[in-house]
Design a protein around this motif. Sequence first.
Motif, PDB file in Angstrom:
ATOM      1  N   LEU A 126      -2.178  37.020  23.529  1.00 32.81           N
ATOM      2  CA  LEU A 126      -2.986  38.025  24.079  1.00 32.81           C
ATOM      3  C   LEU A 126      -3.167  39.132  23.467  1.00 32.81           C
ATOM      4  N   VAL A 127      -4.678  39.742  22.971  1.00 35.21           N
ATOM      5  CA  VAL A 127      -4.744  40.979  22.393  1.00 35.21           C
ATOM      6  C   VAL A 127      -5.049  42.270  23.229  1.00 35.21           C
ATOM      7  N   ILE A 187      -5.019  49.403  11.539  1.00 32.36           N
ATOM      8  CA  ILE A 187      -3.970  48.414  11.867  1.00 32.36           C
ATOM      9  C   ILE A 187      -3.580  47.387  10.611  1.00 32.36           C
ATOM     10  N   ASP A 188      -2.379  47.034  10.413  1.00 32.51           N
ATOM     11  CA  ASP A 188      -2.066  46.259   9.278  1.00 32.51           C
ATOM     12  C   ASP A 188      -2.339  44.816   9.475  1.00 32.51           C
ATOM     13  N   ALA A 229     -10.649  40.852  13.017  1.00 33.91           N
ATOM     14  CA  ALA A 229      -9.789  39.973  12.621  1.00 33.91           C
ATOM     15  C   ALA A 229      -8.700  39.543  13.235  1.00 33.91           C
ATOM     16  N   ILE A 230      -7.913  40.649  13.914  1.00 35.90           N
ATOM     17  CA  ILE A 230      -6.762  40.239  14.792  1.00 35.90           C
ATOM     18  C   ILE A 230      -7.256  39.410  16.133  1.00 35.90           C
ATOM     19  N   ARG A 256     -10.459  50.502  12.650  1.00 35.40           N
ATOM     20  CA  ARG A 256     -11.902  49.661  11.938  1.00 35.40           C
ATOM     21  C   ARG A 256     -12.178  48.494  12.725  1.00 35.40           C
ATOM     22  N   ARG A 257     -13.332  48.146  13.004  1.00 31.39           N
ATOM     23  CA  ARG A 257     -14.061  47.201  13.848  1.00 31.39           C
ATOM     24  C   ARG A 257     -13.514  45.816  13.164  1.00 31.39           C
TER      25      ARG A 257
END
Length: 368
Positions: free
Chosen positions: A187-188, A146-147, A179-180, A173-174
């Motif tokens: 909401l993620v 993910i960017d 970080a996100i 990647r964890r």
Amino acid sequence: MTLPQLASRRGYDSISLYSPDRRPCAIDLSDNTNMWGPAPSALRILREAAAESVVRYPTTYASTLKQALATYLTHVGEHRTGRPIDAGRIVTGCGSDDVIDSAMRAYGEAGERVAIPDPSFAMIPVFARMNALDPVPIALTATYDIDVARTLDANARVTYLCSPNNPTGTPLRRSSVEAIVDRASGLVIIDEAYSEFAGSSFIDLAERSDNVLIIRTMSKAFGLAGLRLGYAVGAPALIANVERSRGPYKVSDIAEKAAVAALGSDVEWVGTIVDRVSENRRRFTECLTVIGAPPLPSSANFVLVPMREAVTVAAALRERGIAVRPFERLACIPNSPLAASGGSALRITIGPWEMLDAVLDALREVLP
Ligand SMILES: *Cc1c(COP(=O)(O)O)cnc(C)c1O
């Protein structure tokens, strides 16, 4: 007199119906379901329990299934955290699609943004539009991660992540996911439809953060796609809102009973499927590489094989009795094989070796 045509909700004209090629095929490796069949205990319940299951309504919010899922998540598998997961942190639905749709509806106001990695699960932009939300595609990086910066910059109300990602098969990647989760304002959603195959999970993030919803399904590793059983894990307040948005009676009684049986008795069976998938995926990857069609590095029960003219190749395979899923215009991740193929690729489900061997034979005939 002709009546004026009734107008639908704004934006609905642009929503196309989901139309994968579902014509029957001798070997169907197009939809990432379990090629070894359904979880055996679930099948037994389906045969025995049908009659009394269909007259009355099911449990309103699938409380029996939630309890079985809580036990499963607490004690078994790649997601084990050592701490008990309470049933109050679980919501179920008519497939995980239903849970994702309900979560977007519960948290997104009309016109707000949904950040979506590109390429990823094709249904996500559709669910966004169904809920009057604005899908914002964000290209994966050259390592299929993910960017983080661009995702956070989108300032989205809902951020969708998928690991292992469909259709690339690659895990996130964890550190990027964390970080996100730590910095996103909304909401993620982390879609773990294939996490049993990857042997890792982000469920612990749902315990640590109030804004995370982990989405999981019994459609893939458990082999129960036709029963439509999905679920999510998150903070109790989040779960309550998704449940409000989703409504009652979304899991049928027969599906709930079959799922409870599978969660109780078929976890070892799932483990053997996961082992077979990983062995066959390794072998298939080697053979594809030998014939000049190397797949992306997958940790799911499918591989994505970048190649030009994927639609034509898929049609030629179908003539030979094999269904796979072609993609034409996937995001061309810079410096990746997907850029070299112009975003054209085949996604192939990992099944028993005889099926994969048939694919290899057909590809040898079809590929230039
Ligand atoms: C298959 C799949 C699902 C599962 O959908 P269900 O509605 O549970 O059958 C969810 N997310 C992704 C990325 C998938 O590939």
